[in-house]
Every structure is written in structure tokens, then in C-alpha cells.
Design a protein around this motif. Structure first.
Motif, mmCIF file in Angstrom:
data_model
loop_
_atom_site.group_PDB
_atom_site.id
_atom_site.type_symbol
_atom_site.label_atom_id
_atom_site.label_comp_id
_atom_site.label_asym_id
_atom_site.label_seq_id
_atom_site.Cartn_x
_atom_site.Cartn_y
_atom_site.Cartn_z
ATOM 1 N N TRP A 458 0.844 -1.189 0.000
ATOM 2 C CA TRP A 458 0.000 0.000 0.000
ATOM 3 C C TRP A 458 0.879 1.238 0.000
ATOM 4 O O TRP A 458 1.920 1.295 0.649
ATOM 5 C CB TRP A 458 -0.903 0.024 1.248
ATOM 6 N N SER A 483 -10.282 6.200 -12.384
ATOM 7 C CA SER A 483 -9.227 5.493 -13.118
ATOM 8 C C SER A 483 -8.269 4.783 -12.169
ATOM 9 O O SER A 483 -7.717 3.731 -12.510
ATOM 10 C CB SER A 483 -8.453 6.481 -14.001
ATOM 11 N N LEU A 484 -8.067 5.351 -10.998
ATOM 12 C CA LEU A 484 -7.134 4.777 -10.034
ATOM 13 C C LEU A 484 -7.904 4.382 -8.779
ATOM 14 O O LEU A 484 -8.429 5.243 -8.062
ATOM 15 C CB LEU A 484 -6.035 5.783 -9.682
ATOM 16 N N PRO A 485 -8.003 3.087 -8.486
ATOM 17 C CA PRO A 485 -8.703 2.661 -7.258
ATOM 18 C C PRO A 485 -7.947 3.132 -6.023
ATOM 19 O O PRO A 485 -6.716 3.107 -5.981
ATOM 20 C CB PRO A 485 -8.734 1.143 -7.359
ATOM 21 N N ILE A 497 -3.502 3.611 -1.640
ATOM 22 C CA ILE A 497 -3.480 3.140 -3.019
ATOM 23 C C ILE A 497 -2.640 1.862 -3.084
ATOM 24 O O ILE A 497 -1.518 1.811 -2.558
ATOM 25 C CB ILE A 497 -2.890 4.206 -3.954
ATOM 26 N N ARG A 498 -3.204 0.836 -3.706
ATOM 27 C CA ARG A 498 -2.461 -0.412 -3.860
ATOM 28 C C ARG A 498 -1.383 -0.226 -4.943
ATOM 29 O O ARG A 498 -1.645 0.342 -6.003
ATOM 30 C CB ARG A 498 -3.408 -1.539 -4.247
ATOM 31 N N ALA A 500 0.023 -2.308 -6.901
ATOM 32 C CA ALA A 500 -0.222 -3.027 -8.147
ATOM 33 C C ALA A 500 -1.146 -2.261 -9.071
ATOM 34 O O ALA A 500 -1.080 -2.412 -10.308
ATOM 35 C CB ALA A 500 -0.798 -4.408 -7.844
ATOM 36 N N ASP A 501 -2.050 -1.408 -8.498
ATOM 37 C CA ASP A 501 -2.990 -0.668 -9.337
ATOM 38 C C ASP A 501 -2.299 0.405 -10.158
ATOM 39 O O ASP A 501 -2.862 0.899 -11.155
ATOM 40 C CB ASP A 501 -4.077 -0.036 -8.474
ATOM 41 N N GLN A 503 0.154 -0.022 -12.065
ATOM 42 C CA GLN A 503 0.590 -0.593 -13.328
ATOM 43 C C GLN A 503 -0.563 -0.878 -14.265
ATOM 44 O O GLN A 503 -0.349 -1.451 -15.335
ATOM 45 C CB GLN A 503 1.357 -1.910 -13.043
ATOM 46 N N HIS A 504 -1.770 -0.481 -13.914
ATOM 47 C CA HIS A 504 -2.943 -0.765 -14.742
ATOM 48 C C HIS A 504 -2.880 0.058 -16.031
ATOM 49 O O HIS A 504 -2.345 1.175 -16.053
ATOM 50 C CB HIS A 504 -4.218 -0.459 -13.962
ATOM 51 N N ARG A 506 -5.334 1.554 -17.605
ATOM 52 C CA ARG A 506 -6.105 2.808 -17.544
ATOM 53 C C ARG A 506 -5.293 3.921 -16.909
ATOM 54 O O ARG A 506 -5.346 5.075 -17.328
ATOM 55 C CB ARG A 506 -7.392 2.590 -16.746
ATOM 56 N N VAL A 507 -4.513 3.555 -15.877
ATOM 57 C CA VAL A 507 -3.690 4.565 -15.213
ATOM 58 C C VAL A 507 -2.595 5.050 -16.154
ATOM 59 O O VAL A 507 -2.319 6.245 -16.268
ATOM 60 C CB VAL A 507 -3.102 3.995 -13.913
#
Length: 532
Positions: A458, A483-485, A497-498, A500-501, A503-504, A506-507
Motif C-alpha cells: 500500500w 481510473s485509479l482505485p 493506493i495499492r 499493483a494498481d 501498473q494498470h 487505464r492509469v
């Protein structure tokens, strides 16, 4: 001759001195004074017994004073005084009773000589003559007896009496009695000034040297009794509000009636002064000058009374009539309103409650209150006594819940900032700092956040912005548009913010859009700026 006078008094025919508001008529005997203004003032005193002196003094009500000795034919109207009110309330003549022999003379031996003293009042049971329903009364005998009982209760310090609501900071002062010894509880104040009320059964210790029966704090007990009082009157709140509004309008009408009668008498006196001046020989300047000054003074009184009447009749635009129906819908707000004094609350409580028997259940640590309501009903109320360290300055449970949720992931500085943003003050009503958060955590056994043990799963918003090489504003926009969880422990807390998210796709696509504002692409939306 004395026996003849006493015999005549027993028949109610002895023409003794009567109070203001009565006269001896030649044909009918004892009756009302024909002056309507005098009658109206006397009736107003009885009608507004509970608030009579202060309210009548504020409204500039006048009371007659005899100007011809005991004849009671001519009067001078002066501002009302306390002795005028109390003499009317305590005189049985106004209840239609003929009383004779209310006083006595006493003889004492002083320095070997007999000395007599007069004017000693005797109890009502020892009066020589008391004839009820002898003449027309302003009130009936039952109301007279109720007034005497209320006056006796209001006399603070009398043996066997109950303290009236005299203000202070304790709601139940004078109402509580010990359930073990039967004595009244005393009120003391502890802590820093002004202190908190504490109820004690102190009499056995002071008088006999015995241990105190019990002691308990007053804040929780007062609040519990107040809630019970509001719950009891809630079903009849609307009816009480309508009755209060009716009495409010009646009071305004009574005030206007008093001023109208005063204006009527002032006009008569001005007319009489004018006729006296007109009948005087103008060449006799010694008398004519005095009569002229009296006429001018009477005309000024007329102008003053006329101005008072206009002020009463003219509605004040700045003062809005009380919304009694609205108060009935929210009794709690009316009870805790800033303008309501403790004395008002005490008097309201005493209007519904006769007394309260208090005891302490040591097994359950509860204060047991048996409330005796007027009318014969009884109810029992149990109030838990606070434990050691449990007081009114404790940290709210909502703030402790936020600390428990954030302590494992956030530092004390972040927790303090989050609590301040959410509007949660400390137990003392102050803002949060890292030191205060740390102190509360240690007291409540909440483990702290350890940055050295933090894994890379995190990230904070600052760490995410540094990882992507963008500003905080860009990260906040990505979170807002979805766009970013991101997660929040509680609303208002910092975002988590995780890793791993980040690297998505959408981001990455949102970060790559640099030629136009970062927003979500919608169908049928034309671009204002192209990528070329």
C-alpha cells in the motif's frame, strides 16, 4: 363595651378597618370598592401570583395608597412595592372571610416592671372571629389556602419546608431525600471552579458523627430526571403550548386594561383640575397659580398614560411572538435553550414533582430514584454511576474508532489531521495534535503505526505521485474519475493506493494524456485539441 364589640364582630357587623379593595357601604355593608381600577389591580395580583411582583413592576403597574388616613376615600397611586403584594396575598378579607382578633398584646416583666407590647400576630386557628363566605371575595377560600401553602414553601429556611427553585447549578436541589435515613440531601460542588454538583447525605455525619449514607454526582442524575420530565409532558405538549399561548395573550390584554383604566383616571383628574382652575377668581394669583400648576401636571400625566397605551397597543416589529407550537414539537431544544435559566427549570420540575427519594444500589453501582409526581403517581429511575476515570471530558468513542482503524497504517500526524478535518474535537473540546493522539493511544492500548515494518503493498498519495512522477493534483483527479482505485479507512481519512494498481493500463493511459485535461473519454465527444 369590649364584650359588645366582640359580640358584634362574631356576627360580622363590627365595622373594622378593611383592606384596599373593600369599603363599608351604608346599605349593603361590606362590599367591593366601586373604583374599577382598584378592583382590577387586586384581581391582577391574584391572577398572576407566581410572577406577580417582578412582572407588575416591569409593566409599571401602580397601587393605591390612602391619602386620607383610615377613611379610604381618596388615594394616591404609587409604583407597586413588595409589601403591597404580600399584604394582599396574606389577607383573608380578599377570600370573602371576616376576621377579627388576629393580633394580641403581650406582657413581659423587664427589670421588675410590666411592659406591654402590641401587634403580635396569632395563628389562624387562634383568631377570635373567622366568618367564611361573609362577603364577596376576589378569590375563594380554597385558592387562599393554596396561596398560603405556596408562600410557606417559598419561605426558605423554615422547619419542615421544601426549598423552592432559587437557581444555582443543581437541578434537584431541595427535592432529593435519602432513602435510608429520610433526611434531605445537601448539594456541594467539587472540582475546579465553578465545580460540578454533588449530592450528599451529610446530616448524619454533621449532627451525630455517623458515616454518610451515600454520595453521588449530580450531572448524570440531573440529565436523567430532565429526560424523564420531558418524556412525561410530551403527550400533552401541544395542549400545554396552546394554553401557554392563551395565557400570553391574556397577559397582554390585562396589561392593556390596566393602562386604559389609568388613562381614564388621569383624564378625570385633568378635567377636575381644569374645572377647579376655571372656578377660581383670576385676580387671586396665589391660588390661581397653584391650580394652574396642578392642571399642567395632570395634563402631563394624561400624555404619559396615552403614550404608554399606544406603546402597548402598537405591535413591536422587532419582537416576534413566541412559537409555542414549535416548542412543543422539540421540548429538548426548549429545555436546553440558552435563554432558559436553571431557576426556570427548577420551578418547572417542582410544578410536576413533589419529591424524589434517592438511594444507591452498591451491587450494580446505580443510583435509584423514586419520583413522586403530583397527582399520586410514582416512577422509578436507575442511573449508572460512572467508573473511576469516567468523566465528561473523555475522548468521544467516534474518535477512538477512527484511531483504531487508522493506527495500523497511518502515523499520528495523519490521524490528527483526519480527526480535525472530520470535526471531531478532543474530550476538552480542543483540536488534535500528534502528541495528543499518541497520548490517547497509549491510554487506550491502541498500537502505533511502525513505518519500518511497512510493506510495499500500500502507498500513500504522495508515494504514488512520486512513483508515477506526477503531482498530487493529478493523482487526486485519477481517483475522482475512477481510473485509479483508492481506499479510505473512514470518510475524510487519507487515501490508500495499492501499488499493483499503478501498473494498470487505464492509469498508464490517463498519465500519458498530456495535451488535454485529464478526464474520462465519452462516446460522441469531440476533442478540442488533437494529438498532432
Amino acid at each position: 363595651m369590649l364584650d359588645a364589640a366582640r359580640a358584634k364582630a362574631r356576627r360580622g357587623e363590627l365595622r373594622i378597618s378593611v383592606p384596599i379593595g373593600y369599603v363599608w357601604h351604608r346599605e349593603i355593608g361590606l362590599g367591593f370598592d366601586p373604583d374599577l381600577r382598584i378592583q382590577e389591580v387586586v384581581r391582577l395580583i391574584f391572577a398572576r401570583f407566581r410572577e406577580v411582583f417582578l412582572s407588575m413592576l416591569a409593566e409599571q403597574v401602580h397601587f393605591p395608597r390612602p391619602s386620607d388616613g383610615k377613611k379610604l376615600i381618596a388615594f394616591e397611586w404609587t409604583p407597586i412595592r413588595y409589601r403591597n403584594v404580600i399584604s394582599v396575598l396574606k389577607n383573608p378579607f380578599y377570600a370573602g372571610a371576616y376576621a377579627y382578633g388576629k393580633g394580641e398584646k403581650r406582657t413581659e416583666i423587664v427589670d421588675g416592671r410590666a411592659r406591654k407590647s402590641y401587634g403580635h400576630r396569632k395563628p389562624l386557628e387562634e383568631w377570635e372571629v373567622l366568618l367564611k363566605d361573609h362577603h364577596d371575595g376576589y378569590i375563594d377560600w380554597a385558592e387562599f389556602e393554596r396561596n398560603q401553602k405556596q408562600l410557606a414553601v417559598n419561605a426558605y429556611g423554615k422547619v419542615g419546608g421544601v426549598k423552592s427553585g432559587r437557581g444555582g447549578r443543581a437541578l434537584l436541589a431541595g427535592l432529593l431525600s435519602c432513602g435510608r435515613c429520610g433526611r434531605h440531601l445537601m448539594v456541594s460542588y467539587s472540582g475546579r471552579p465553578p465545580g460540578q454538583p454533588v449530592y450528599r447525605c451529610e446530616r448524619p455525619n454533621q449532627m451525630l458523627g455517623l458515616p454518610r449514607c451515600f454520595t453521588f454526582g449530580g450531572l448524570r442524575v440531573d440529565a436523567a430526571v430532565a429526560r424523564e420530565l420531558l418524556r412525561a409532558v410530551e403527550p400533552m405538549a401541544v395542549e400545554a403550548a396552546v394554553e401557554a399561548e392563551r395565557r400570553y395573550m391574556e397577559a397582554r390584554g390585562e396589561k392593556q386594561r390596566i393602562v386604559e383604566l389609568e388613562l381614564q383616571q388621569a383624564r378625570y383628574e385633568a378635567s377636575l383640575a381644569e374645572r377647579r382652575y376655571a372656578a377660581c377668581d383670576p385676580d387671586n394669583r396665589l391660588i390661581a397659580a397653584q391650580l394652574e400648576r396642578c392642571w399642567e401636571a395632570a395634563l402631563r400625566r394624561v400624555e404619559t398614560c396615552q403614550a404608554r397605551l399606544e406603546a402597548v397597543q402598537r405591535p413591536e416589529p422587532a419582537v416576534v411572538p413566541p412559537d409555542f407550537t414549535g416548542l412543543a414539537n422539540d421540548l429538548g431544544a426548549a429545555w436546553n435553550a440558552p435563554g432558559v435559566t436553571m431557576r426556570t427549570r427548577q420551578r418547572l420540575l417542582r410544578a410536576l414533582v413533589t419529591d424524589i427519594i434517592a438511594d444507591v444500589d452498591d451491587a450494580t453501582r446505580e443510583v435509584v430514584l423514586t419520583i413522586h409526581w403530583r397527582g399520586g403517581q410514582h416512577s422509578q429511575l436507575r442511573v449508572r454511576k460512572p467508573k473511576s476515570g469516567e468523566h465528561g471530558c473523555r475522548t468521544p468513542e467516534e474518535a477512538l474508532a477512527v484511531m483504531r482503524s487508522m493506527a495500523t497504517r497511518w502515523s499520528d500526524e495523519d490521524i490528527a489531521a483526519s480527526l480535525n478535518r472530520m470535526g471531531m474535537p478532543t474530550g476538552h473540546g480542543k483540536t488534535w495534535t500528534a502528541h495528543r493522539v499518541s497520548s490517547v493511544r497509549r491510554v487506550n492500548g491502541i498500537h502505533a503505526y511502525r513505518s519500518a515494518e511497512k510493506n510495499s503493498e500500500w502507498l500513500t498519495m504522495s508515494e504514488a505521485a512520486a512513483t508515477l512522477g506526477v503531482t498530487h493534483h493529478r493523482i487526486r483527479r485519477l481517483i475522482k474519475e475512477g481510473s485509479l482505485p483508492a481506499e479510505q479507512v473512514v470518510p475524510g481519512a487519507p487515501y490508500q493506493i495499492r501499488a499493483a494498481d499503478l501498473q494498470h493500463e487505464r492509469v498508464a493511459a490517463a498519465i500519458g494524456r498530456t495535451s488535454r485535461p485529464c478526464r474520462i473519454d465519452h462516446k460522441n465527444q469531440l476533442l478540442m485539441f488533437t494529438d498532432t
